[in-house]
Design a protein around this motif. Structure first.
Motif, PDB file in Angstrom:
ATOM      1  N   ASP A 184       0.829  -1.203   0.000  1.00 52.91           N
ATOM      2  CA  ASP A 184       0.000   0.000   0.000  1.00 52.91           C
ATOM      3  C   ASP A 184       0.866   1.256   0.000  1.00 52.91           C
ATOM      4  N   GLU A 185       0.279   2.330  -0.493  1.00 51.96           N
ATOM      5  CA  GLU A 185       1.021   3.565  -0.731  1.00 51.96           C
ATOM      6  C   GLU A 185       1.571   4.167   0.567  1.00 51.96           C
ATOM      7  N   ALA A 186       0.838   4.024   1.650  1.00 56.44           N
ATOM      8  CA  ALA A 186       1.312   4.576   2.923  1.00 56.44           C
ATOM      9  C   ALA A 186       2.625   3.923   3.348  1.00 56.44           C
ATOM     10  N   GLU A 187       2.709   2.602   3.193  1.00 55.00           N
ATOM     11  CA  GLU A 187       3.931   1.890   3.546  1.00 55.00           C
ATOM     12  C   GLU A 187       5.068   2.286   2.603  1.00 55.00           C
ATOM     13  N   LEU A 188       4.750   2.453   1.323  1.00 56.50           N
ATOM     14  CA  LEU A 188       5.784   2.871   0.377  1.00 56.50           C
ATOM     15  C   LEU A 188       6.314   4.260   0.721  1.00 56.50           C
ATOM     16  N   GLU A 189       5.423   5.147   1.134  1.00 57.18           N
ATOM     17  CA  GLU A 189       5.852   6.488   1.528  1.00 57.18           C
ATOM     18  C   GLU A 189       6.756   6.439   2.752  1.00 57.18           C
TER      19      GLU A 189
END
Length: 574
Positions: free
Chosen positions: A526-531
């Protein structure tokens, strides 16, 4: 197209591009006097000059026969009324360079461009062959802007090991894989080592060198029928002579690289690349060559062409034959005739004829075991496909014609190697946590990495798997792969790890989804983890402690989708 007549307006021969001493008459006088010291007569010194860019080197086995080829080129120039003058450039022997030959392609292109521009010549013959020499020469000639023609080294002839036919370097990799799997003994691999490459010339398969030779012919930068002639064949010398003659004739009827390398001819070259099942490296090189003239090469366009263009050529590493078979089967001309309905036929060539003119008069027998017809292709779609997704926003390349289609639609667990050193240290560790269903991921092997984007994308199958018979698995990296290699291998992931591209965010245990059908590759995080991971990335390495060309490369090299050329070598706009 409006023809650039700047070539016609300049003085010819030794009067061209005079050294400036503040007195031009003195410059002519001095130049002639020093030229006379080389034994030239006054009459000879009045002739137009054909420069011959000779990339011979003792560190380049592919070019071992260049002294003999050089004499044939000179003979042709003399027949055409020109004065042949050879000049050296650096040479790029593929396996003799560290960290990788790609790092020095741009240096060779600069050498070629500047020596063409600085020295008095009215046309130039480019003698190259080994993987990076042909693109480097075409890049340099495109930027230099005088009539230029390419003559390639030609492929090696094959050899034998017991009852098997051998050709570098697909068979190099095949037997090395068997050796790693315990199927070939040390004594056998030592014997094979001495039999893989036994003549001068480039690799005997449709690797990068042969692919670029075919692309040069398709673009129109080399004479028809010359790409595939074996290096040791007498026709190779006849081709060299004809090339010298053509170069001399181009002085009277100048045709510039910019008139030959156009958006339409580049599209033709892409189609031939796809039909050959050619090297993935050719995408980078063709992008760089076209980029010198401001012509973009879109990976989206590549996919469109790939959907329309069949694979026609049955050569290793995609098929079973070798370059000498391709030559005798009909060569590039036979492929072009099959693709004719898809080609731009109005493209100019170094002969002064269009591609359509060539195909109008060209006929010949075709061996359908080697070159299939368009009506009955080997595969209905092209050999290469570009993939896009959150793991490769600017694209990645897969050579689907050399891959296992059973792996084309697959989701797998990432097993990450953070560098080439990490890969070497752990890939054969018996305790490595990996299965055949996992995706091997290599980071920090792109153009801006310390390794300079080597041909390391052909990650070795871990011994714990290869010893159990595993021949292929999904491998992903920002590196390149030799044109002689094979496997389900995703390459050129852009942007790369070293500049903070998404590939740098992958961790062991992540899930990745590959879909060749959808032309996609995605990291299922998910994008939050990637950020969060992005915020933890270390700063990009400083170039403060680097010097010379190493520093220049680190600061100037573009990403794979831009051809890995230098920013400063792009056309000046406005």
């Amino acid at each position: 197209m409006t023809k650039d007549n700047s070539q016609d307006q300049q003085p010819q021969g030794l009067a061209r591009g005079l050294t400036n001493y503040g007195d031009m008459d003195f410059s002519v006088y001095l130049r002639n006097s020093f030229a006379a010291s080389m034994g030239y007569s006054r009459e000879v010194l009045k002739k137009p000059i054909v420069g011959i860019a000779n990339s011979f080197s003792g560190f380049n086995n592919c070019h071992r026969h260049f002294p003999e080829m050089l004499e044939a080129v000179k003979r042709g120039v003399l027949l055409g009324g020109g004065l042949p003058i050879e000049f050296p450039t650096i040479s790029l022997g593929e396996v003799f360079l560290s960290p990788t030959s790609l790092k020095f392609r741009n240096l060779m292109s600069m050498d070629t461009e500047e020596m063409i521009r600085a020295q008095p010549m009215d046309a130039v013959v480019l003698m190259g062959g080994c993987d990076k020499t042909v693109p480097a020469q075409l890049m340099g000639a495109a930027s230099a802007g005088i009539p230029a023609i390419q003559i390639v080294a030609g492929p090696m002839m094959t050899s034998r090991y017991e009852e098997e036919r051998l050709g570098a370097c697909t068979d190099c990799r095949r037997f090395w894989g068997k050796y790693r799997a315990g199927e070939v003994s040390t004594a056998q691999i030592n014997d094979i080592e001495g039999r893989l490459a036994t003549t001068s010339g480039t690799c005997a398969v449709m690797g990068t060198a042969s692919t670029m030779a075919c692309i040069a012919e398709t673009l129109g930068m080399s004479l028809p029928g010359t790409a595939a002639i074996p290096a040791v064949h007498a026709d190779r010398l006849r081709a060299a002579e004809a090339t010298g003659l053509a170069a001399a004739r181009m002085i009277e009827r100048p045709i510039l690289p910019s008139e030959i390398i156009t958006e339409k001819s580049v599209e033709n070259a892409l189609r031939v690349l796809l039909a050959l099942g050619g090297s993935t490296n050719a995408i980078i090189h063709l992008t760089a060559i076209a980029g010198r003239l401001g012509i973009p090469v879109s990976l989206q366009k590549l996919n469109q062409l790939s959907d329309e263009t069949p694979v026609l050529v049955n050569l290793k590493p995609v098929g079973s034959h070798y370059m000498e078979d391709f030559f005798f089967a009909g060569g590039v001309g036979a492929v072009l005739r099959e693709l004719r309905p898809l080609l731009n036929l109005d493209c100019m060539t170094v002969t002064g004829e269009t591609l359509g003119d060539r195909l109008e008069t060209e006929t010949g027998w075709v061996d359908r075991r080697v070159i299939a017809s368009a009506a009955e292709p080997l595969e209905p779609q092209g050999g290469l496909v570009a993939l896009f997704g959150n793991l490769a926003p600017r694209g990645a390349i897969l050579k689907r014609s050399a891959a296992d289609e059973r792996l084309f639609e697959k989701e797998g667990r990432a097993v990450v190697f953070t560098s080439l050193e990490d890969l070497a240290a752990r890939v054969d560790d018996p305790e490595l946590d990996i299965t055949a269903d996992d995706f091997m991921v290599l980071q920090n092997a792109g153009p801006r990495s310390a390794s300079g984007m080597p041909e390391a994308g052909y990650l070795p199958i871990p011994k714990k798997l290869s010893s159990k018979g595993v021949k292929d698995m999904v491998r992903i990296s920002d590196a390149r792969m030799s044109g002689t290699a094979f496997g389900t291998i995703v390459l050129h992931v852009s942007p790369e790890s070293a500049v903070g591209g998404p590939l740098a965010l992958v961790r062991t245990g992540d899930r990745i989804r590959l879909s060749v059908k959808n032309k996609s590759i995605d990291l299922l995080v998910d994008e939050a983890e990637l950020e969060r991971r992005r915020a933890e990335l270390p700063p990009q390495p400083s170039t403060a402690n680097r010097r010379g060309y190493d520093k220049l490369y680190a600061e100037q090299v573009l990403q794979a989708d831009e051809g890995c050329d230098f920013t400063m070598l792009q056309p000046v706009k406005g």
